[in-house]
Design a protein around this motif. Sequence first.
Motif, mmCIF file in Angstrom:
data_model
loop_
_atom_site.group_PDB
_atom_site.id
_atom_site.type_symbol
_atom_site.label_atom_id
_atom_site.label_comp_id
_atom_site.label_asym_id
_atom_site.label_seq_id
_atom_site.Cartn_x
_atom_site.Cartn_y
_atom_site.Cartn_z
ATOM 1 N N PRO A 90 0.827 -1.211 0.000
ATOM 2 C CA PRO A 90 0.000 0.000 0.000
ATOM 3 C C PRO A 90 0.858 1.257 0.000
ATOM 4 O O PRO A 90 1.945 1.288 0.594
ATOM 5 C CB PRO A 90 -0.795 -0.130 1.308
ATOM 6 C CG PRO A 90 -0.776 -1.589 1.636
ATOM 7 C CD PRO A 90 0.549 -2.086 1.139
ATOM 8 N N GLY A 91 0.364 2.301 -0.637
ATOM 9 C CA GLY A 91 1.129 3.529 -0.749
ATOM 10 C C GLY A 91 1.317 4.282 0.546
ATOM 11 O O GLY A 91 2.177 5.163 0.635
ATOM 12 N N ASN A 92 0.522 3.945 1.583
ATOM 13 C CA ASN A 92 0.639 4.657 2.854
ATOM 14 C C ASN A 92 1.753 4.129 3.751
ATOM 15 O O ASN A 92 1.942 4.626 4.868
ATOM 16 C CB ASN A 92 -0.691 4.622 3.613
ATOM 17 C CG ASN A 92 -1.147 3.195 3.931
ATOM 18 O OD1 ASN A 92 -0.398 2.226 3.758
ATOM 19 N ND2 ASN A 92 -2.388 3.058 4.379
ATOM 20 N N GLY A 93 2.474 3.113 3.293
ATOM 21 C CA GLY A 93 3.588 2.581 4.078
ATOM 22 C C GLY A 93 3.195 1.671 5.219
ATOM 23 O O GLY A 93 4.054 1.254 6.007
ATOM 24 N N SER A 94 1.923 1.320 5.319
ATOM 25 C CA SER A 94 1.466 0.492 6.436
ATOM 26 C C SER A 94 2.032 -0.923 6.395
ATOM 27 O O SER A 94 2.053 -1.620 7.411
ATOM 28 C CB SER A 94 -0.064 0.425 6.447
ATOM 29 O OG SER A 94 -0.559 -0.154 5.237
ATOM 30 N N GLN A 95 2.459 -1.353 5.214
ATOM 31 C CA GLN A 95 3.060 -2.686 5.068
ATOM 32 C C GLN A 95 4.500 -2.577 4.583
ATOM 33 O O GLN A 95 5.005 -3.455 3.900
ATOM 34 C CB GLN A 95 2.230 -3.537 4.110
ATOM 35 C CG GLN A 95 0.834 -3.860 4.619
ATOM 36 C CD GLN A 95 0.031 -4.685 3.647
ATOM 37 O OE1 GLN A 95 0.538 -5.155 2.625
ATOM 38 N NE2 GLN A 95 -1.246 -4.881 3.935
ATOM 39 N N GLY A 96 5.165 -1.514 4.986
ATOM 40 C CA GLY A 96 6.553 -1.336 4.626
ATOM 41 C C GLY A 96 6.712 -0.748 3.231
ATOM 42 O O GLY A 96 5.754 -0.277 2.611
ATOM 43 N N LEU A 119 14.595 -7.400 -5.723
ATOM 44 C CA LEU A 119 13.539 -6.744 -4.952
ATOM 45 C C LEU A 119 13.895 -6.779 -3.467
ATOM 46 O O LEU A 119 14.276 -7.834 -2.937
ATOM 47 C CB LEU A 119 12.213 -7.461 -5.200
ATOM 48 C CG LEU A 119 10.992 -7.054 -4.358
ATOM 49 C CD1 LEU A 119 10.596 -5.620 -4.661
ATOM 50 C CD2 LEU A 119 9.830 -7.995 -4.635
ATOM 51 N N VAL A 120 13.779 -5.636 -2.800
ATOM 52 C CA VAL A 120 14.075 -5.545 -1.370
ATOM 53 C C VAL A 120 12.857 -4.977 -0.653
ATOM 54 O O VAL A 120 12.338 -3.918 -1.022
ATOM 55 C CB VAL A 120 15.305 -4.653 -1.099
ATOM 56 C CG1 VAL A 120 15.579 -4.549 0.405
ATOM 57 C CG2 VAL A 120 16.527 -5.195 -1.818
ATOM 58 N N TRP A 121 12.402 -5.689 0.378
ATOM 59 C CA TRP A 121 11.284 -5.217 1.215
ATOM 60 C C TRP A 121 11.831 -4.741 2.549
ATOM 61 O O TRP A 121 12.601 -5.447 3.208
ATOM 62 C CB TRP A 121 10.278 -6.343 1.448
ATOM 63 C CG TRP A 121 9.145 -5.961 2.379
ATOM 64 C CD1 TRP A 121 8.040 -5.223 2.058
ATOM 65 C CD2 TRP A 121 9.001 -6.302 3.764
ATOM 66 N NE1 TRP A 121 7.218 -5.081 3.166
ATOM 67 C CE2 TRP A 121 7.796 -5.733 4.218
ATOM 68 C CE3 TRP A 121 9.784 -7.035 4.661
ATOM 69 C CZ2 TRP A 121 7.342 -5.874 5.540
ATOM 70 C CZ3 TRP A 121 9.353 -7.170 5.977
ATOM 71 C CH2 TRP A 121 8.141 -6.602 6.406
ATOM 72 N N LEU A 122 11.430 -3.528 2.927
ATOM 73 C CA LEU A 122 11.836 -2.947 4.204
ATOM 74 C C LEU A 122 10.608 -2.798 5.090
ATOM 75 O O LEU A 122 9.590 -2.232 4.648
ATOM 76 C CB LEU A 122 12.486 -1.579 3.994
ATOM 77 C CG LEU A 122 13.696 -1.530 3.054
ATOM 78 C CD1 LEU A 122 14.127 -0.084 2.829
ATOM 79 C CD2 LEU A 122 14.850 -2.356 3.613
ATOM 80 N N PRO A 123 10.648 -3.273 6.321
ATOM 81 C CA PRO A 123 9.490 -3.112 7.207
ATOM 82 C C PRO A 123 9.290 -1.641 7.543
ATOM 83 O O PRO A 123 10.215 -0.829 7.414
ATOM 84 C CB PRO A 123 9.903 -3.915 8.448
ATOM 85 C CG PRO A 123 11.399 -3.815 8.465
ATOM 86 C CD PRO A 123 11.810 -3.856 7.021
ATOM 87 N N LYS A 124 8.104 -1.288 7.967
ATOM 88 C CA LYS A 124 7.830 0.124 8.266
ATOM 89 C C LYS A 124 8.710 0.637 9.402
ATOM 90 O O LYS A 124 8.993 1.839 9.480
ATOM 91 C CB LYS A 124 6.352 0.319 8.591
ATOM 92 C CG LYS A 124 5.843 -0.509 9.758
ATOM 93 C CD LYS A 124 4.330 -0.372 9.903
ATOM 94 C CE LYS A 124 3.787 -1.249 11.010
ATOM 95 N NZ LYS A 124 2.304 -1.152 11.126
ATOM 96 N N GLN A 125 9.195 -0.263 10.258
ATOM 97 C CA GLN A 125 10.067 0.138 11.366
ATOM 98 C C GLN A 125 11.439 0.588 10.876
ATOM 99 O O GLN A 125 12.178 1.241 11.621
ATOM 100 C CB GLN A 125 10.234 -1.024 12.354
ATOM 101 C CG GLN A 125 8.981 -1.390 13.129
ATOM 102 C CD GLN A 125 8.029 -2.282 12.342
ATOM 103 O OE1 GLN A 125 8.325 -2.672 11.202
ATOM 104 N NE2 GLN A 125 6.893 -2.629 12.929
ATOM 105 N N TYR A 126 11.782 0.244 9.646
ATOM 106 C CA TYR A 126 13.109 0.575 9.122
ATOM 107 C C TYR A 126 13.350 2.080 9.113
ATOM 108 O O TYR A 126 14.472 2.545 9.377
ATOM 109 C CB TYR A 126 13.251 0.021 7.703
ATOM 110 C CG TYR A 126 14.635 0.160 7.106
ATOM 111 C CD1 TYR A 126 15.609 -0.814 7.312
ATOM 112 C CD2 TYR A 126 14.965 1.265 6.318
ATOM 113 C CE1 TYR A 126 16.879 -0.697 6.754
ATOM 114 C CE2 TYR A 126 16.235 1.392 5.754
ATOM 115 C CZ TYR A 126 17.184 0.412 5.980
ATOM 116 O OH TYR A 126 18.439 0.542 5.433
ATOM 117 N N ASP A 127 12.321 2.861 8.805
ATOM 118 C CA ASP A 127 12.457 4.315 8.691
ATOM 119 C C ASP A 127 12.095 5.067 9.962
ATOM 120 O O ASP A 127 12.088 6.300 9.971
ATOM 121 C CB ASP A 127 11.595 4.827 7.530
ATOM 122 C CG ASP A 127 12.125 4.375 6.180
ATOM 123 O OD1 ASP A 127 13.362 4.317 6.018
ATOM 124 O OD2 ASP A 127 11.303 4.063 5.294
#
Length: 362
Positions: A90-96, A119-127
Amino acid sequence: MSLTSPVLVWIVGALAVIVPVGLIVVWGRGPGGLGGRLLRLVGVVVCQVLAIGAVGLYANNEYGFYTSWGEVIGESDAGGGAIDLTGLVPGNGSQGTVKTITVRVPGAKGPEAARLPVLVWLPKQYDELRNRLTKFPTLMVLPGQPSTPQAMFNGFGFAAQATQAIDSGKVPPFIAVFPPLMIDAPRDTECTNVPGGPQAETWLATSVRQQVIKRFRSDPSGARWSSLGFSTGGFCSAKLLLRSRTEFSAAVSIGGYFDAETDSTTGDLFGGSRQLRNENSPIWLIKQPPQRQTNLLIVASKTDADTWKPGATYADTSQMVTQSSGIPGVATLLLPRGGHNYSTYKPTLPQSLVWLKQVGAL
Protein backbone atom coordinates in the motif's frame (compact mmCIF):
# COMPACT_ATOMS: atom_id res chain seq x y z
CA MET A 1 -5.06 -5.25 -17.85
CA SER A 2 -2.30 -7.04 -15.93
CA LEU A 3 -1.71 -10.70 -16.77
CA THR A 4 -1.94 -11.63 -13.09
CA SER A 5 -5.02 -9.53 -12.32
CA PRO A 6 -7.74 -11.56 -10.52
CA VAL A 7 -10.29 -9.52 -12.46
CA LEU A 8 -8.92 -10.90 -15.72
CA VAL A 9 -9.24 -14.46 -14.42
CA TRP A 10 -12.88 -13.85 -13.45
CA ILE A 11 -13.73 -12.20 -16.78
CA VAL A 12 -12.21 -14.96 -18.91
CA GLY A 13 -13.69 -17.61 -16.61
CA ALA A 14 -17.15 -16.07 -16.91
CA LEU A 15 -16.88 -15.85 -20.70
CA ALA A 16 -15.76 -19.51 -20.79
CA VAL A 17 -19.16 -20.38 -19.28
CA ILE A 18 -21.40 -17.80 -20.93
CA VAL A 19 -20.21 -18.16 -24.54
CA PRO A 20 -20.77 -21.98 -24.78
CA VAL A 21 -24.24 -21.57 -23.27
CA GLY A 22 -25.03 -18.85 -25.78
CA LEU A 23 -23.68 -21.00 -28.61
CA ILE A 24 -25.98 -23.86 -27.60
CA VAL A 25 -28.98 -21.52 -27.54
CA VAL A 26 -28.37 -20.14 -31.06
CA TRP A 27 -26.92 -23.32 -32.60
CA GLY A 28 -30.00 -24.19 -34.66
CA ARG A 29 -31.09 -20.63 -35.35
CA GLY A 30 -28.18 -19.40 -37.41
CA PRO A 31 -27.80 -19.40 -41.21
CA GLY A 32 -27.48 -22.66 -43.06
CA GLY A 33 -25.04 -23.77 -45.71
CA LEU A 34 -21.26 -23.39 -45.67
CA GLY A 35 -21.41 -19.96 -44.02
CA GLY A 36 -23.44 -21.29 -41.12
CA ARG A 37 -21.10 -24.24 -40.61
CA LEU A 38 -18.08 -21.92 -40.58
CA LEU A 39 -19.73 -19.65 -38.01
CA ARG A 40 -20.44 -22.63 -35.75
CA LEU A 41 -16.86 -23.85 -36.15
CA VAL A 42 -15.56 -20.42 -35.15
CA GLY A 43 -17.88 -20.49 -32.14
CA VAL A 44 -16.54 -23.87 -31.02
CA VAL A 45 -12.94 -22.67 -31.40
CA VAL A 46 -13.69 -19.52 -29.38
CA CYS A 47 -15.20 -21.66 -26.61
CA GLN A 48 -12.10 -23.85 -26.52
CA VAL A 49 -9.76 -20.84 -26.44
CA LEU A 50 -11.71 -19.28 -23.58
CA ALA A 51 -11.70 -22.55 -21.61
CA ILE A 52 -7.96 -23.07 -22.08
CA GLY A 53 -7.31 -19.38 -21.33
CA ALA A 54 -9.27 -19.47 -18.08
CA VAL A 55 -7.43 -22.57 -16.87
CA GLY A 56 -4.09 -21.14 -17.98
CA LEU A 57 -4.62 -17.81 -16.23
CA TYR A 58 -5.67 -19.53 -13.02
CA ALA A 59 -2.68 -21.88 -13.12
CA ASN A 60 -0.34 -18.98 -13.86
CA ASN A 61 -1.57 -17.08 -10.80
CA GLU A 62 -1.17 -20.18 -8.64
CA TYR A 63 2.35 -21.05 -9.83
CA GLY A 64 3.68 -17.62 -10.81
CA PHE A 65 5.08 -18.68 -14.18
CA TYR A 66 4.70 -15.28 -15.87
CA THR A 67 4.05 -11.80 -14.51
CA SER A 68 3.56 -9.82 -17.72
CA TRP A 69 2.26 -10.21 -21.25
CA GLY A 70 5.77 -9.55 -22.51
CA GLU A 71 7.06 -12.66 -20.76
CA VAL A 72 4.32 -14.76 -22.37
CA ILE A 73 5.47 -13.82 -25.88
CA GLY A 74 9.13 -14.36 -25.03
CA GLU A 75 10.15 -10.89 -23.89
CA SER A 76 11.25 -12.25 -20.51
CA ASP A 77 12.06 -9.84 -17.71
CA ALA A 78 14.15 -12.59 -16.13
CA GLY A 79 17.11 -11.53 -18.20
CA GLY A 80 17.45 -8.11 -16.62
CA GLY A 81 14.16 -6.23 -17.06
CA ALA A 82 12.99 -3.89 -14.33
CA ILE A 83 10.86 -5.24 -11.50
CA ASP A 84 7.40 -3.64 -11.46
CA LEU A 85 6.76 -2.44 -7.90
CA THR A 86 3.21 -1.29 -8.65
CA GLY A 87 0.72 -2.56 -6.11
CA LEU A 88 3.16 -4.70 -4.12
CA VAL A 89 2.56 -2.67 -0.95
CA PRO A 90 0.00 0.00 0.00
CA GLY A 91 1.13 3.53 -0.75
CA ASN A 92 0.64 4.66 2.85
CA GLY A 93 3.59 2.58 4.08
CA SER A 94 1.47 0.49 6.44
CA GLN A 95 3.06 -2.69 5.07
CA GLY A 96 6.55 -1.34 4.63
CA THR A 97 8.23 -0.23 1.42
CA VAL A 98 9.74 -1.98 -1.59
CA LYS A 99 12.84 -0.99 -3.53
CA THR A 100 15.01 -2.50 -6.23
CA ILE A 101 18.76 -2.69 -6.61
CA THR A 102 20.78 -4.13 -9.47
CA VAL A 103 23.50 -6.66 -8.81
CA ARG A 104 26.15 -7.96 -11.18
CA VAL A 105 25.98 -11.67 -11.94
CA PRO A 106 29.37 -13.42 -11.71
CA GLY A 107 30.15 -15.53 -14.74
CA ALA A 108 27.21 -14.20 -16.78
CA LYS A 109 27.78 -13.66 -20.49
CA GLY A 110 26.33 -10.88 -22.59
CA PRO A 111 25.49 -7.28 -21.70
CA GLU A 112 21.88 -7.98 -20.74
CA ALA A 113 22.91 -10.59 -18.19
CA ALA A 114 25.59 -8.47 -16.55
CA ARG A 115 23.27 -6.95 -13.96
CA LEU A 116 19.91 -8.14 -12.64
CA PRO A 117 17.28 -6.43 -10.49
CA VAL A 118 16.69 -7.58 -6.91
CA LEU A 119 13.54 -6.74 -4.95
CA VAL A 120 14.07 -5.55 -1.37
CA TRP A 121 11.28 -5.22 1.22
CA LEU A 122 11.84 -2.95 4.20
CA PRO A 123 9.49 -3.11 7.21
CA LYS A 124 7.83 0.12 8.27
CA GLN A 125 10.07 0.14 11.37
CA TYR A 126 13.11 0.58 9.12
CA ASP A 127 12.46 4.32 8.69
CA GLU A 128 11.49 5.02 12.30
CA LEU A 129 13.77 7.52 14.02
CA ARG A 130 14.39 5.19 16.96
CA ASN A 131 15.79 2.56 14.55
CA ARG A 132 18.07 4.86 12.57
CA LEU A 133 21.15 2.97 13.80
CA THR A 134 19.57 -0.50 13.96
CA LYS A 135 21.01 -3.36 11.92
CA PHE A 136 18.18 -5.64 10.85
CA PRO A 137 18.18 -9.43 10.39
CA THR A 138 17.71 -10.35 6.75
CA LEU A 139 15.71 -13.06 5.01
CA MET A 140 16.50 -14.06 1.43
CA VAL A 141 13.29 -15.24 -0.29
CA LEU A 142 13.66 -17.37 -3.41
CA PRO A 143 10.92 -17.98 -6.01
CA GLY A 144 10.17 -21.13 -7.93
CA GLN A 145 11.28 -21.81 -11.49
CA PRO A 146 10.17 -20.32 -13.76
CA SER A 147 8.96 -17.38 -11.70
CA THR A 148 9.97 -13.93 -10.57
CA PRO A 149 10.57 -12.03 -7.32
CA GLN A 150 7.30 -10.11 -7.63
CA ALA A 151 5.33 -13.31 -8.31
CA MET A 152 6.72 -14.83 -5.10
CA PHE A 153 6.06 -11.59 -3.21
CA ASN A 154 2.44 -11.47 -4.36
CA GLY A 155 1.78 -15.21 -4.24
CA PHE A 156 2.65 -15.44 -0.55
CA GLY A 157 1.01 -12.12 0.35
CA PHE A 158 4.40 -11.35 1.82
CA ALA A 159 4.03 -7.71 2.84
CA ALA A 160 0.73 -8.26 4.65
CA GLN A 161 1.76 -11.49 6.38
CA ALA A 162 5.22 -10.28 7.42
CA THR A 163 3.81 -6.99 8.71
CA GLN A 164 1.16 -8.81 10.76
CA ALA A 165 3.79 -11.12 12.26
CA ILE A 166 5.95 -8.13 13.20
CA ASP A 167 3.09 -5.99 14.54
CA SER A 168 1.85 -8.88 16.70
CA GLY A 169 5.29 -9.26 18.27
CA LYS A 170 5.76 -12.79 16.96
CA VAL A 171 8.91 -11.80 15.06
CA PRO A 172 11.16 -8.73 15.14
CA PRO A 173 11.36 -6.32 12.20
CA PHE A 174 13.51 -7.73 9.39
CA ILE A 175 14.58 -7.02 5.83
CA ALA A 176 13.51 -9.39 3.05
CA VAL A 177 15.43 -9.78 -0.21
CA PHE A 178 13.89 -11.33 -3.34
CA PRO A 179 16.52 -12.09 -6.00
CA PRO A 180 15.57 -13.77 -9.29
CA LEU A 181 16.73 -17.35 -9.79
CA MET A 182 16.70 -17.25 -13.59
CA ILE A 183 20.00 -15.46 -14.08
CA ASP A 184 20.69 -17.08 -17.46
CA ALA A 185 17.23 -17.08 -19.04
CA PRO A 186 15.65 -19.33 -20.08
CA ARG A 187 18.05 -21.83 -18.48
CA ASP A 188 17.32 -23.25 -15.03
CA THR A 189 20.64 -23.15 -13.18
CA GLU A 190 19.36 -24.82 -9.99
CA CYS A 191 21.39 -22.21 -8.06
CA THR A 192 24.58 -23.91 -9.23
CA ASN A 193 28.01 -22.54 -10.04
CA VAL A 194 28.04 -24.02 -13.53
CA PRO A 195 31.53 -24.98 -14.75
CA GLY A 196 32.41 -22.43 -17.42
CA GLY A 197 29.02 -20.77 -17.01
CA PRO A 198 27.01 -18.50 -14.71
CA GLN A 199 27.92 -18.69 -11.04
CA ALA A 200 24.38 -18.87 -9.69
CA GLU A 201 25.29 -19.96 -6.16
CA THR A 202 27.90 -17.22 -5.78
CA TRP A 203 25.34 -14.72 -7.09
CA LEU A 204 23.04 -15.52 -4.15
CA ALA A 205 25.48 -16.31 -1.35
CA THR A 206 27.97 -13.53 -2.10
CA SER A 207 26.95 -10.96 -4.73
CA VAL A 208 23.38 -10.26 -3.63
CA ARG A 209 24.21 -10.61 0.06
CA GLN A 210 27.12 -8.18 -0.10
CA GLN A 211 25.16 -5.54 -2.02
CA VAL A 212 22.25 -5.67 0.43
CA ILE A 213 24.62 -5.27 3.37
CA LYS A 214 26.32 -2.38 1.59
CA ARG A 215 23.15 -0.49 0.66
CA PHE A 216 20.85 -1.18 3.61
CA ARG A 217 21.14 -1.52 7.37
CA SER A 218 21.37 -5.28 7.14
CA ASP A 219 23.17 -7.10 9.93
CA PRO A 220 26.25 -8.56 8.19
CA SER A 221 26.54 -11.49 10.60
CA GLY A 222 25.77 -14.86 9.05
CA ALA A 223 23.88 -15.68 12.24
CA ARG A 224 21.33 -13.01 11.23
CA TRP A 225 20.88 -14.12 7.65
CA SER A 226 18.48 -16.87 6.60
CA SER A 227 16.72 -18.06 3.46
CA LEU A 228 13.23 -19.23 2.54
CA GLY A 229 12.09 -20.52 -0.81
CA PHE A 230 9.25 -22.20 -2.67
CA SER A 231 9.67 -25.18 -5.04
CA THR A 232 13.04 -24.69 -6.79
CA GLY A 233 13.58 -21.81 -4.37
CA GLY A 234 13.08 -24.28 -1.52
CA PHE A 235 15.77 -26.52 -2.99
CA CYS A 236 18.08 -23.53 -3.30
CA SER A 237 17.38 -22.35 0.24
CA ALA A 238 18.37 -25.71 1.69
CA LYS A 239 21.46 -25.84 -0.50
CA LEU A 240 22.57 -22.33 0.46
CA LEU A 241 22.40 -23.24 4.14
CA LEU A 242 24.30 -26.50 3.76
CA ARG A 243 26.99 -25.06 1.48
CA SER A 244 27.31 -21.56 2.97
CA ARG A 245 27.01 -22.01 6.72
CA THR A 246 29.04 -18.89 7.50
CA GLU A 247 26.68 -16.74 5.41
CA PHE A 248 23.35 -18.31 6.41
CA SER A 249 22.23 -19.70 9.76
CA ALA A 250 18.82 -21.15 8.86
CA ALA A 251 16.65 -22.10 5.89
CA VAL A 252 13.02 -22.91 5.15
CA SER A 253 12.23 -25.15 2.17
CA ILE A 254 8.55 -24.83 1.19
CA GLY A 255 7.33 -27.45 -1.26
CA GLY A 256 10.95 -27.97 -2.28
CA TYR A 257 12.93 -30.94 -3.49
CA PHE A 258 16.33 -32.06 -2.28
CA ASP A 259 18.22 -33.62 -5.15
CA ALA A 260 19.79 -31.60 -7.95
CA GLU A 261 17.70 -31.69 -11.11
CA THR A 262 19.14 -32.12 -14.60
CA ASP A 263 16.81 -32.07 -17.57
CA SER A 264 16.19 -30.21 -20.83
CA THR A 265 15.71 -26.92 -18.95
CA THR A 266 19.00 -27.13 -17.05
CA GLY A 267 21.46 -28.64 -19.49
CA ASP A 268 24.66 -30.07 -18.08
CA LEU A 269 25.15 -28.27 -14.78
CA PHE A 270 27.93 -30.41 -13.38
CA GLY A 271 30.27 -31.09 -16.27
CA GLY A 272 29.48 -34.81 -16.06
CA SER A 273 30.84 -35.00 -12.50
CA ARG A 274 28.85 -37.20 -10.12
CA GLN A 275 30.77 -35.74 -7.19
CA LEU A 276 29.84 -32.18 -8.17
CA ARG A 277 26.22 -33.21 -8.49
CA ASN A 278 26.32 -34.71 -5.00
CA GLU A 279 27.87 -31.55 -3.62
CA ASN A 280 24.88 -29.61 -4.94
CA SER A 281 22.22 -31.95 -3.52
CA PRO A 282 20.92 -31.23 0.01
CA ILE A 283 19.93 -34.87 0.44
CA TRP A 284 23.63 -35.79 0.10
CA LEU A 285 25.02 -32.74 1.88
CA ILE A 286 22.92 -33.22 5.02
CA LYS A 287 24.75 -36.48 5.84
CA GLN A 288 28.27 -35.21 5.38
CA PRO A 289 30.40 -34.93 8.52
CA PRO A 290 30.47 -33.18 10.81
CA GLN A 291 26.70 -33.49 11.31
CA ARG A 292 26.34 -30.35 13.39
CA GLN A 293 23.36 -28.15 14.23
CA THR A 294 21.42 -27.54 11.01
CA ASN A 295 18.49 -25.14 11.30
CA LEU A 296 16.40 -26.40 8.40
CA LEU A 297 12.59 -26.34 8.32
CA ILE A 298 11.02 -28.65 5.73
CA VAL A 299 7.50 -27.59 4.77
CA ALA A 300 5.56 -29.95 2.51
CA SER A 301 2.10 -31.23 1.68
CA LYS A 302 1.54 -34.97 1.77
CA THR A 303 -0.42 -34.75 -1.49
CA ASP A 304 2.07 -32.48 -3.29
CA ALA A 305 3.11 -34.02 -6.59
CA ASP A 306 4.66 -31.29 -8.71
CA THR A 307 4.19 -32.31 -12.33
CA TRP A 308 6.35 -29.37 -13.47
CA LYS A 309 9.42 -30.60 -11.61
CA PRO A 310 8.95 -34.32 -10.83
CA GLY A 311 11.52 -34.27 -8.02
CA ALA A 312 9.39 -31.89 -5.98
CA THR A 313 7.09 -34.49 -4.46
CA TYR A 314 6.24 -35.63 -0.98
CA ALA A 315 8.18 -38.82 -1.65
CA ASP A 316 11.32 -36.74 -2.12
CA THR A 317 10.54 -34.87 1.09
CA SER A 318 10.10 -38.13 2.96
CA GLN A 319 13.53 -39.24 1.82
CA MET A 320 15.06 -36.00 3.07
CA VAL A 321 13.28 -36.32 6.42
CA THR A 322 14.64 -39.86 6.81
CA GLN A 323 18.11 -38.80 5.70
CA SER A 324 18.22 -35.97 8.25
CA SER A 325 16.85 -38.01 11.15
CA GLY A 326 18.85 -37.38 14.31
CA ILE A 327 20.55 -34.23 13.03
CA PRO A 328 19.87 -31.43 15.54
CA GLY A 329 17.92 -28.45 14.26
CA VAL A 330 16.02 -30.10 11.39
CA ALA A 331 12.26 -29.61 11.76
CA THR A 332 9.20 -30.40 9.64
CA LEU A 333 5.84 -28.81 8.97
CA LEU A 334 3.74 -31.36 7.08
CA LEU A 335 0.33 -30.49 5.67
CA PRO A 336 -2.27 -33.26 5.30
CA ARG A 337 -3.33 -32.14 1.82
CA GLY A 338 -2.78 -29.55 -0.88
CA GLY A 339 -1.15 -29.25 -4.27
CA HIS A 340 2.04 -27.57 -5.45
CA ASN A 341 0.77 -23.99 -5.48
CA TYR A 342 0.64 -20.71 -3.58
CA SER A 343 -2.82 -21.43 -2.15
CA THR A 344 -1.50 -24.49 -0.32
CA TYR A 345 1.68 -22.97 1.03
CA LYS A 346 0.84 -19.29 1.58
CA PRO A 347 -0.67 -20.00 5.04
CA THR A 348 2.63 -21.57 6.20
CA LEU A 349 4.59 -18.31 5.92
CA PRO A 350 3.71 -16.99 9.43
CA GLN A 351 4.73 -20.29 11.05
CA SER A 352 7.95 -20.28 9.06
CA LEU A 353 8.80 -16.77 10.24
CA VAL A 354 8.11 -17.70 13.86
CA TRP A 355 10.38 -20.74 13.50
CA LEU A 356 13.16 -18.54 12.11
CA LYS A 357 12.85 -16.38 15.21
CA GLN A 358 12.93 -19.41 17.48
CA VAL A 359 16.26 -20.58 16.02
CA GLY A 360 17.71 -17.08 16.32
CA ALA A 361 17.87 -16.14 12.64
CA LEU A 362 15.26 -13.35 13.01
